[in-house]
Design an enzyme around this catalytic site. Structure first.
Site: not given
Ligand code: ARG
Length: 471
Positions: A290, A169, A330, A303, A296
């Site tokens: 400072s 504490h 993706y 920090e 200082k």
């Molecule tokens: N520049 C893209 C990334 O960083 C690479 C992959 C892109 N693939 C695609 N099908 N557009 O993710």
């Protein structure tokens, strides 16, 4: 092989439009909005290493010819030399690091360059690049964590008998050695190093072969590529391979925890250096002055280390939010993984390096630490334990000592300064041997339990850490 470079550049038409399918070029704004080459060029070496391993496998599998492989290798060597010399021209219209390098390769070596992308997509390519790059950074950060622990252990070795107040504490609680306090941080950073090795295992799996998302119809040898690139294995599901960024989240979580440890240490350094504590001093090279107050010397580095933990925490939130709700597989969202990841690596690496150096430049003001430990009746628990050894139940001993502390406070003295006769009015079993119990060193030496602050224990811990860190 001499040709019109543009005719050999499959991506040259992108300056107009992506492909024959498109009837107009991309708007300038969209080009800038979607491009990542400004930051992902940092992945160039991983990108080239991945391409070379892919090409060698394509050749071994009879998918491209030996002459193609030789041309790819020759072109890539030229590209490496150009990038290293700062001569490579990164083009925004080629969007990212992958397309920039591939286009340049094709300009340099013609059709062989166009064959490189056989059985591959930028989706598995970028996932591979980020993993390869991160693995290298993980190995560097691991060494920085070792340096940090060594700096703390070296300082601790000089202070197994230096007494300071231990706090709960933020109130003086019990005496501990400064070495013991420092070794608490060694435990934290050693757990960080363990966590990092765990992250490495899941980072070090090869996505290539997943192609766009479903795998590929070419007879690729994924294991051979994995071996060539030093991966531990291959990602087992093509959809997961192109969409998984868990390794980045895990790394970011590791980095956040480690920065939190740094931040706690930094905060203590700031406190210890303040005039009100006066426990330590920092070497001048880690302090700033400072512009208005001539007296200082500020612990700016500590920090900033404390402050920079904020951005690393922020990146973790950003990455987790980036992945939340993304449908398989993706999505372009994933391009947003790079800047937070890069900044996390840079911030953590710089911070560990500078903090380890700074710990090496700490000078300790033993007398001030000891004076502070004498202030808050830090040995009260020792008096209670003494009474327990004389046969009192602990709760009664606790109450008796509370009376002793009350008297000491009224007189403005430490427990050790109360006359024996006075203590004996509280409990008749107290004898002259209590004097040793009430000293700071008596208190330290009494904590012989494993993991305790007794110098013998702490020295054993230092030895254990030294052996562990030498390995
Ligand atoms: N520049 C893209 C990334 O960083 C690479 C992959 C892109 N693939 C695609 N099908 N557009 O993710």
């Amino acid at each position: 092989m001499s040709h019109d470079p543009l005719a050999n550049d499959p991506l040259a038409n992108k300056k107009q439009a992506w492909s024959a399918l498109f009837s107009e070029p991309m708007s300038e704004l969209v080009k800038r909005y979607t491009a990542s080459v400004g930051f992902d060029q940092r992945l160039w070496r991983a990108d080239i290493d991945g391409s070379l391993a892919h090409a060698a496998m394509l050749q071994a599998q009879g998918i491209i010819g030996a002459d193609d492989l030789a041309a790819i290798q020759r072109g890539m060597a030229q590209i490496v030399a150009d990038i290293e010399a700062g001569r490579f021209e990164w083009k925004l219209e080629l969007e990212d690091v992958h397309l920039n390098i591939e286009a340049r390769l094709t300009t340099l070596v013609g059709d062989a360059g166009k064959r490189l992308h056989t059985g591959r997509s930028r989706n598995d390519q970028v996932a591979t690049d980020v993993r390869l790059w991160l693995r290298g950074e993980i190995d560097k950060i691991n060494l920085l964590l070792v340096d940090m622990q060594r700096a703390l252990v070296d300082l601790a070795a000089q202070h197994t008998d230096t007494v300071m107040p231990g706090y709960t504490h933020m109130q003086v609680a019990q005496p501990v050695s400064f070495a013991h306090h420092l070794l608490a941080y060694v435990e934290m950073f050693s757990r960080d190093a363990e966590r990092l090795q765990d992250v490495r295992k899941r980072t070090n799996q090869l996505p290539l072969g997943a192609a766009a998302l479903a795998g590929t119809s070419y007879p690729l040898d994924r294991e051979a590529v994995a071996r060539a690139l030093g991966f531990d294995g291959v990602c087992q599901n093509s959809l997961d391979a192109v969409s998984d960024r868990d390794f980045a989240l895990e790394f970011s979580a590791f980095a956040t925890i480690s920065m939190v440890h740094v931040s706690r240490l930094a905060e203590e350094i700031v406190l210890w250096m303040s005039q009100n504590f006066g426990f330590i001093d920092l070497a001048d090279r880690y302090c700033t002055g400072s512009s208005i107050m001539p007296q200082k010397r500020n612990p700016d580095v500590a920090e900033l280390a404390r402050g920079k933990s904020g951005r690393v925490v922020g990146h973790l939130m950003g990455l987790i939010t980036l992945m939340k709700g993304q449908p398989l597989t993706y999505n372009k969202d994933n391009q947003e993984d790079k800047e937070p990841l890069f900044d996390t690596v840079d911030t953590l690496s710089d911070t560990l390096r500078i903090m380890a150096e700074m710990v090496g430049g700490i000078s300790v003001k033993k007398e001030a630490m000891e004076r502070a430990a004498l202030k808050g009746y830090a040995t009260a628990t020792d008096l209670a334990d003494y009474l327990v050894k004389k046969g009192l139940p602990f709760r009664d001993a606790h109450e008796t000592v509370a009376h002793a502390v009350k008297i000491a406070i009224q007189r403005g003295v430490d427990l050790a300064e109360l006359p024996l006769a006075e203590l004996q009015t509280l409990n008749a079993s107290i004898t002259a041997d209590v004097a040793e119990v009430l000293t700071l060193r008596g208190s330290l030496n009494a904590r012989q339990v494993s993991g305790g602050t007794a110098p013998v224990q702490v020295r054993a811990q230092i030895e254990r850490h030294r052996q562990r860190l030498a390995a």
